[in-house]
Design an enzyme around this catalytic site. Structure first.
Site, PDB file in Angstrom:
ATOM      1  N   HIS A  34      -3.262   0.817   0.455  1.00 11.05           N
ATOM      2  CA  HIS A  34      -2.062   0.140  -0.048  1.00 11.05           C
ATOM      3  C   HIS A  34      -2.130  -1.361   0.186  1.00 11.05           C
ATOM      4  O   HIS A  34      -1.109  -2.005   0.438  1.00 11.05           O
ATOM      5  CB  HIS A  34      -0.789   0.729   0.589  1.00 11.05           C
ATOM      6  CG  HIS A  34      -0.403   2.047  -0.027  1.00 11.05           C
ATOM      7  ND1 HIS A  34       0.267   2.138  -1.220  1.00 11.05           N
ATOM      8  CD2 HIS A  34      -0.629   3.324   0.376  1.00 11.05           C
ATOM      9  CE1 HIS A  34       0.454   3.416  -1.533  1.00 11.05           C
ATOM     10  NE2 HIS A  34      -0.090   4.165  -0.574  1.00 11.05           N
ATOM     11  N   GLY A 121      -4.419  14.771  -9.076  1.00 13.83           N
ATOM     12  CA  GLY A 121      -3.293  14.189  -8.337  1.00 13.83           C
ATOM     13  C   GLY A 121      -3.422  14.388  -6.842  1.00 13.83           C
ATOM     14  O   GLY A 121      -2.431  14.529  -6.134  1.00 13.83           O
ATOM     15  N   GLY A 123      -5.202  12.275  -4.800  1.00 17.11           N
ATOM     16  CA  GLY A 123      -5.571  11.037  -4.112  1.00 17.11           C
ATOM     17  C   GLY A 123      -7.045  10.709  -4.218  1.00 17.11           C
ATOM     18  O   GLY A 123      -7.549   9.849  -3.498  1.00 17.11           O
ATOM     19  N   SER A 125      -8.406   9.815  -7.192  1.00 18.37           N
ATOM     20  CA  SER A 125      -8.516   8.999  -8.412  1.00 18.37           C
ATOM     21  C   SER A 125      -8.927   9.766  -9.650  1.00 18.37           C
ATOM     22  O   SER A 125      -9.768   9.321 -10.433  1.00 18.37           O
ATOM     23  CB  SER A 125      -9.495   7.834  -8.205  1.00 18.37           C
ATOM     24  OG  SER A 125      -8.935   6.926  -7.348  1.00 18.37           O
ATOM     25  N   GLU A 159      -2.996   1.832 -16.494  1.00 14.49           N
ATOM     26  CA  GLU A 159      -2.196   2.453 -15.429  1.00 14.49           C
ATOM     27  C   GLU A 159      -0.847   1.719 -15.282  1.00 14.49           C
ATOM     28  O   GLU A 159       0.205   2.338 -15.203  1.00 14.49           O
ATOM     29  CB  GLU A 159      -2.995   2.357 -14.125  1.00 14.49           C
ATOM     30  CG  GLU A 159      -2.582   3.292 -13.051  1.00 14.49           C
ATOM     31  CD  GLU A 159      -3.054   4.728 -13.279  1.00 14.49           C
ATOM     32  OE1 GLU A 159      -2.221   5.610 -13.054  1.00 14.49           O
ATOM     33  OE2 GLU A 159      -4.213   4.960 -13.675  1.00 14.49           O
ATOM     34  N   ASP A 171      -9.148   1.662  -7.474  1.00 14.97           N
ATOM     35  CA  ASP A 171      -9.704   2.930  -7.960  1.00 14.97           C
ATOM     36  C   ASP A 171     -10.640   2.712  -9.141  1.00 14.97           C
ATOM     37  O   ASP A 171     -11.756   3.236  -9.180  1.00 14.97           O
ATOM     38  CB  ASP A 171      -8.577   3.882  -8.390  1.00 14.97           C
ATOM     39  CG  ASP A 171      -7.622   4.169  -7.267  1.00 14.97           C
ATOM     40  OD1 ASP A 171      -7.936   3.809  -6.115  1.00 14.97           O
ATOM     41  OD2 ASP A 171      -6.552   4.734  -7.531  1.00 14.97           O
ATOM     42  N   TYR A 221       5.471   5.122  -4.999  1.00 15.03           N
ATOM     43  CA  TYR A 221       4.428   4.083  -5.038  1.00 15.03           C
ATOM     44  C   TYR A 221       5.040   2.775  -5.539  1.00 15.03           C
ATOM     45  O   TYR A 221       4.879   1.716  -4.930  1.00 15.03           O
ATOM     46  CB  TYR A 221       3.297   4.540  -5.961  1.00 15.03           C
ATOM     47  CG  TYR A 221       2.087   3.642  -5.932  1.00 15.03           C
ATOM     48  CD1 TYR A 221       0.983   3.942  -5.153  1.00 15.03           C
ATOM     49  CD2 TYR A 221       2.055   2.456  -6.681  1.00 15.03           C
ATOM     50  CE1 TYR A 221      -0.131   3.108  -5.124  1.00 15.03           C
ATOM     51  CE2 TYR A 221       0.961   1.621  -6.656  1.00 15.03           C
ATOM     52  CZ  TYR A 221      -0.135   1.950  -5.877  1.00 15.03           C
ATOM     53  OH  TYR A 221      -1.225   1.110  -5.846  1.00 15.03           O
TER      54      TYR A 221
END
Ligand code: GLA
Length: 385
Positions: A34, A121, A123, A125, A159, A171, A221
């Site tokens: 993050h 989904g 994590g 990617s 995205e 990613d 997010y």
């Protein structure tokens, strides 16, 4: 699924063999979570799981999308632009094609069959993987001369603007630029990067899928993204910086009083300390000091759990177990969090024991099993056939 099986499936769906098959991996992030959208440094690696695309041009002026993972199929006429339709999987490749045609590039109709072996989904990617396999394929098929960096930036744009998640560049960059047995140290502000040796010797890098569905992950997010913006705004009253990651830990200590919301203070503390940990991890990797790297991984998890609050009881249970297991020297959640996967550095000859004990411990606490597998660090997007 191997290449022959994909060719067979393609033939039965489209009545001919595919002209090309492309592959794009998923990724794990060793550390630096993050912080890509805060101008920080991250350390991802491409893995051997990913998405395959079997593709041929057609003369019907149709984009035909089909997948071996999902029942939904879609046909679109060639147009100058496309918009997102519902939440189906094909929006990811459609978003990429939209970018390409919006850039003024001409394409023909395409028959496309996708297959992925990444848990969706989770994590790792899966979305960057399907975006980039599409961009990579069209780049080759229509000689678009898009550089690898621009391919990654295109995936990020899809995205952010087509899918609607404010994610950073990590990613897409990792799945394009990945290299076997290397971690990528990427400066997400400048996009400068270097490959670091990631040789785990008598340890292996395990991936643990919590199997927790990531509900609300996209909205959470975007909430974190917005919180970082607010914390930065407060700190900018006295600090001349563009990103939270431009701030050192000592400058943060001196100026954190400018943030009056304790939640925003915690978010900034995670971001700034995580960026510092990436530096420590880089130093450790450069001298192949896995024990120090492992300590930074545990510290990163604690920060994501307590300060950034993107972990959850499932991922915490996994890391808690790892801490008590002598031959595991580091573990943390990887990716966006809110469920998904953790990674762990485990002694090779203890892997089987580690896996079975972890699955049992997790099942006892959570009520269902997690999956543990060994990860291979592989190359980025490429043509297979
Ligand atoms: C997701 C996003 C990335 C990054 C990670 C968290 O994977 O797509 O850009 O922000 O979460 O580090």
């Amino acid at each position: 699924m191997n290449t022959d099986a994909m060719i067979k499936e393609f033939s039965s769906q489209f009545g001919k063999t595919p002209d090309h098959i492309f592959f794009c991996p998923g990724r794990v992030n060793i550390i630096g979570e993050h912080i890509d959208y805060n101008g920080g440094k991250v350390m991802p690696c491409a893995i051997s799981l990913g998405t395959w695309l079997a593709v041929s041009k057609n003369n019907n002026k149709l984009l035909r999308f089909s997948s071996l993972n999902f029942p939904a199929k879609a046909d679109f006429h060639l147009q100058d632009s496309y918009t997102k339709t519902g939440k189906d999987w094909f929006n990811y490749p459609l978003g990429v094609i939209n970018e390409i045609v919006q850039n003024g590039d001409h394409i023909s109709g395409l028959d496309m069959l996708f297959y992925g072996n990444l848990p969706i989904g989770a994590g790792l990617s899966s979305s960057a993987s399907i975006e980039i396999v599409t961009g990579f394929a069209l780049n080759k098929l229509f000689h678009l001369n898009i550089s690898e960096k621009d391919l990654a930036l295109m995936g990020k744009k899809v995205e952010n603007e087509f899918i609607g998640v404010n994610s950073g560049i990590m990613d897409q960059f990792a799945v394009v630029m990945g290299k076997k047995d290397k971690a990528i140290l990427l400066n997400c502000d400048t996009l400068e990067f270097e490959y670091l040796p990631f040789e785990t010797g008598d340890h292996i890098l395990a991936i643990i899928n919590s199997n927790k569905k990531r509900t609300l992950a996209d909205s959470k997010y975007n909430e974190r993204f917005a919180e970082c913006g607010k914390a930065l705004k407060a700190l900018k009253k006295e600090l001349k910086v563009d990103n939270l990651c431009d701030i050192s830990l000592s400058d943060f200590e001196e100026h954190r009083h400018l943030i009056d919301d304790p939640v925003l203070d915690k978010r900034a503390l995670h971001v700034i300390s995580e960026n510092f940990r990436v530096g420590e991890a880089r130093d450790a990797l450069k001298v192949n000091d896995l024990v120090s790297l492992g300590k930074e991984m545990f510290a990163s998890h604690q920060s994501l759990r307590d300060w950034y609050e993107v972990s959850g009881k499932e991922l915490d249970t996994i890391v808690e177990f790892c801490k008590t297991y002598d031959d595991c020297i580091g573990a943390r959640m990887t990716g966006a969090g809110f469920g998904g996967c953790a990674i762990a550095l485990v002694k090779k000859d203890k892997f089987t024991d580690f896996s079975s004990r972890l699955v049992e411990y997790y099942d006892g606490k959570i009520g269902y099993k997690c999956d543990v597998f060994e990860s291979e660090i592989g190359d980025g997007a490429r043509e297979i056939k």
